[in-house]
Design an enzyme around this catalytic site. Structure first.
Site, PDB file in Angstrom:
ATOM      1  N   ASP A   1       5.315  17.362 -11.027  1.00 23.51           N
ATOM      2  CA  ASP A   1       6.488  18.358 -10.546  1.00 23.51           C
ATOM      3  C   ASP A   1       6.821  19.186 -11.789  1.00 23.51           C
ATOM      4  O   ASP A   1       7.263  18.685 -12.804  1.00 23.51           O
ATOM      5  CB  ASP A   1       7.660  17.221  -9.990  1.00 23.51           C
TER       6      ASP A   1
ATOM      7  N   HIS B   1       5.933  20.741  -7.761  1.00 22.08           N
ATOM      8  CA  HIS B   1       7.016  20.834  -6.954  1.00 22.08           C
ATOM      9  C   HIS B   1       6.763  21.211  -5.513  1.00 22.08           C
ATOM     10  O   HIS B   1       7.125  20.511  -4.467  1.00 22.08           O
ATOM     11  CB  HIS B   1       8.152  21.775  -7.160  1.00 22.08           C
TER      12      HIS B   1
ATOM     13  N   SER C   1      12.985  18.863  -1.813  1.00 19.73           N
ATOM     14  CA  SER C   1      13.637  18.913  -2.902  1.00 19.73           C
ATOM     15  C   SER C   1      15.109  18.547  -2.823  1.00 19.73           C
ATOM     16  O   SER C   1      15.520  17.653  -2.591  1.00 19.73           O
ATOM     17  CB  SER C   1      13.540  20.425  -3.247  1.00 19.73           C
TER      18      SER C   1
END
Length: 805
Positions: free
Chosen positions: A744, A778, A671
């Site tokens: 995601d 994610h 991330s």
């Protein structure tokens, strides 16, 4: 070399790149055995306690799902992901077994008659703690079950009718009946996808600014709207312990339901139309109503409009009532906050927020309880003479706690804590809570004394403690503190003077387990659980919390792992995997504090870098990457130069230890850590390779703010350009592995971020590989996806780092 763009030179927005083919599909691969063994280690059970801590629930969790499970049909609408077959979340974890343990005797009891294919969740005790409710996910829906805690026998109460699409769905009433949010029996058939669109999709603005972050999974057409309304359609029901049911009130798109402490009233929030294509469902219009527990509508507290237009900044909020809740210490009194600044943090006002209360039978007027100078952040209740009012202001990292007298709203607040929220060393902790006669959490206190639990930050790392805090003198007295070589923290306080409590104790090689501690009797602690060490293969690895300095004198830290038996003098230097996640600070003093502990158990999650200690690497984990902007300066104005300085200091230190080979160092992150990785490869030649998972690389695609950046692109265009690795794709010389879940769901990290960055790298001749994981969001969940990710990372590290030419 660091190359920055001046404002005058910024003449365009790099919002897209030329797309091209990115490769072909491959089969799922498996990493080397040493990594696979660690990934397949059995997960440690979860534990929760009843009120007095006499009973422990031992919840054994399921393994990672298969890619087949993860790829089942799902709806991605209004910012949520729905499994249409069950009217529930598509990606929720579950438990496959339930045991109850008696804390003092140590007797462990297997709950009988559990579901045959258990996928259990949402466990909750009845108010008298004679029963335990839970939900079970079946093939066609979610059912409600209950455990009789006198016989430890489980029983199914309903067919699969529970609606868990949005918010809480199960609550106990004081008479040991259950309130559930059920699928509306009259909702009919699921809306069919139209064979042809009814017309164009139109959005229009009337001139009001509506800045919004880049949300995922939004509604995009009338069919999406129909699906959202269909799956939100709910009917409240009362369910008795014999399984009998009765409907409560009218059906609707029920967002949340909260039972008053005495069980007489319900607080109901229901989503209304019009829906939005710009923001997720939790910002759709909704109505706040007060019902009697029989379902009769007593009052409409508020009608909250669509929340599309909100000022920018993390301290911005909505107008009108927000955070509406029941007072924990009263039978049926509501409280909430309302912004006096129009929700705009840039508006200067004496009273930022005002807290109101309204007591049953809700026939009078709301009463002002308190006002805040910062943004309201909740109240912790004790009784009519004592409560804690919490405030915070993100932009300056300030938090404040004050004692208020609910029976005398005109009395001045007594500020007891005002501090930087980033200051770990001087954190007095959070109040210990206990349960009152309503089964609600209230402050555990003795007169002016509060009991507090703190992480116990220090230059030697975290050493958690339990203390008293005198709210008149502000004096803190430590009652108990974790001692080296363990990391131990209080999990549950068992008596009124905090002399008996349960701790969770661990060390580098000691699996976390629960212990009963009694400081008054001064007897040896009693071990309550005996969870086995899940990682036999890494029991002997070396772990060290190291500290070092950045070139500007800022203190930094990291946790370094080396293989079992490794001796730098004999074995030479190792290849290094550095894993990090940047964080912004408003104070260099706070940024320099040591975070974490050298005594924590070496826990390996799916995304951990520690796997590679079994492959002969030195690991720098939790490598501090602080970005500091003090006073009126913003941290991101110095992002690149401070990021580079952090990396240089880390490499210099691992080399000075005699452990790391500075020519064979990889950097990686997930991330915002992926964003960091790409920036380091753009602006330095420090690293042999990089691994970037699920990142964002072009900040112009997130123009209304990102991470902790509150300014918009139009307010700080240089910052957005200079912080974007996409802008400097032509400077990347080290090989970079990009991995991204194709589904995601995180704000800002759209999969197109990786796709366009890869094409920019490819267009400039960089060595890069892009891997999209089917059906993954994610964070990655499926066994096949995680094992393949570990294989990709291992192959990359072996080729470009360990065996670097």
């Amino acid at each position: 070399m660091i190359r920055l763009l001046s404002k005058t030179a910024l003449a365009f927005v790099l919002a897209f790149a030329v797309l091209g083919p990115i490769g072909a599909q491959t089969s799922y691969q498996t990493p080397p055995e040493s990594i696979t063994i660690l990934f397949n280690a059995p997960p440690t059970p979860s534990v929760s306690f009843n009120k007095d801590g006499s009973l422990m629930l031992i919840l054994e969790r399921a393994d990672a799902p298969s890619i087949e499970d993860l790829s089942a049909p799902e709806l991605r609408i209004a910012g949520i992901r729905i499994n249409p077959a069950i009217s529930g979340p598509s990606r929720a974890g579950s438990f496959y077994n339930l045991k109850v343990k008696k804390s003092r005797s140590g007797e462990e009891i297997q709950v009988k008659s559990l579901p045959t294919k258990p996928k259990m969740g949402s466990f909750s005790f009845s108010q008298d703690e004679k029963f335990l409710a839970f939900t079970q996910t079946e093939a066609t829906g979610i059912s409600l079950w209950v455990v009789d805690l006198s016989t430890f026998e489980a029983k199914k109460l309903t067919e699969p009718i529970v609606n868990q699409v949005f918010g809480n769905a199960v609550a106990w009433l004081p008479d040991n009946t259950l309130l559930i949010k059920a699928v509306n029996p009259s909702r009919g058939e699921i809306p069919k996808t139209p064979s042809a669109p009814p017309g164009p999709i139109v959005q229009e603005t009337s001139g009001n600014a509506a800045p919004s972050r880049t949300y995922q999974d939004l509604l995009s057409n009338p069919h999406d709207e129909a699906l959202f309304a269909y799956f939100m359609d709910s009917q409240l029901m009362k369910v008795s312990l014999d399984g009998s049911k009765s409907t409560i009130g009218q059906p609707g798109m029920i967002k949340s339901m909260e039972v008053s402490p005495d069980g007489s009233y319900l607080l109901i929030e229901s989503i209304q139309k019009p829906f939005s294509y710009l923001v997720p469902g939790d910002r759709f219009p909704y109505q706040i109503e007060i019902w009697k527990s029989s379902g009769e509508n007593v009052k409409t507290l508020a009608e909250i409009p669509l929340d599309e237009v909100r000022p920018t900044g993390f301290d911005a909020t909505v107008t009108g009532p927000r955070n509406v809740n029941w007072r924990a210490d009263h039978p049926a009194t509501l409280y909430w906050a309302e912004a006096m600044d129009g929700g705009n943090p840039r508006t200067e006002v004496a009273e930022r927020d005002v807290v109101f209360t309204w007591a049953a039978p809700f026939s009078g007027e709301k009463q002002k309880l308190a006002a805040t100078s910062l943004r309201y952040a909740g109240i912790q209740w004790s009784d009519d003479t004592f409560a804690l009012l919490n405030e915070r202001w993100f932009a300056k990292r300030i938090e404040k706690r004050s004692v208020i007298n609910p029976s005398n709203p005109a009395a001045a607040h007594r500020v007891i804590i005002e501090r930087s929220s980033d200051d770990l060393y001087n954190d007095p902790g959070d109040p210990v809570l206990t349960e009152n006669e309503f089964g609600r959490s209230v402050l555990m206190r003795k007169g002016d004394l509060l009991y507090m639990r703190s992480e116990g930050g220090s230059p030697d790392g975290s050493m958690p403690f339990l203390s008293t805090f005198d709210t008149k003198t502000k004096a803190q007295k430590i009652l108990w503190r974790s001692q080296a070589p363990y990391y131990e923290r209080v999990a549950k306080v068992l008596n009124a003077d905090a002399t008996e409590f349960v701790t969770l104790k661990e060390s580098t090689d000691l699996q976390p387990n629960y212990w009963l501690v009694n400081t008054r009797k001064r007897i040896a602690p009693l071990q309550l659980t005996n969870f086995a060490h899940p990682y036999e293969s890494i029991k002997g690895i070396n772990k060290e919390l190291v500290t070092y300095q950045r070139k500007d004198g800022l203190n930094l830290s990291a946790v370094v792992y080396t293989p079992e038996g490794y001796d730098p003098a004999k074995d030479g230097r190792l290849p290094v995997l550095m894993w990090a996640y940047p964080r912004e600070y408003k104070s260099a003093t706070d940024a320099a504090q040591v975070r974490g502990s050298k005594y924590t158990f070496t826990r390996i999650s799916w995304g951990s870098p520690i796997y590679w200690v079994t492959r002969g690497y030195a690991i720098m984990d939790q490598t501090e990457m602080p970005i500091v902007g003090e006073g009126d300066k913003e941290p991101n104005d110095f992002f690149i130069e401070q990021l580079v300085a952090n990396a240089e200091a880390a490499i210099d230190h691992i080399e000075a230890m005699g452990v790391g080979d500075r020519n064979r160092v990889a950097v990686g992150g997930h991330s915002y850590g992926a964003f960091m990785t790409a920036n380091l490869l753009s602006h330095t030649n420090l690293f042999a390779a990089g691994i970037a998972r699920s990142g964002a690389y072009n900040r112009t695609l997130t123009p209304f703010g990102f991470q902790y950046e509150q300014r918009t692109y139009w307010e700080a265009p240089e910052v957005y350009f200079n912080m974007s690795p996409f802008s400097f794709a032509d400077q990347v010389k080290s090989p970079i592995l990009l991995i991204h879940g194709e589904a995601d769901n995180n704000s800002g990290t759209f999969p197109i971020q990786s796709e366009r960055y890869y094409n920019a790298l490819k267009g400039h001749g960089a060595t890069a590989r892009l891997v999209f994981l089917p059906s993954e969001s994610h964070g990655y969940a499926a066994q096949e996806s995680i094992l393949h990710t570990l294989w990709e990372m291992d192959s990359w590290l072996e080729k470009y780092v360990k065996n670097r030419k």
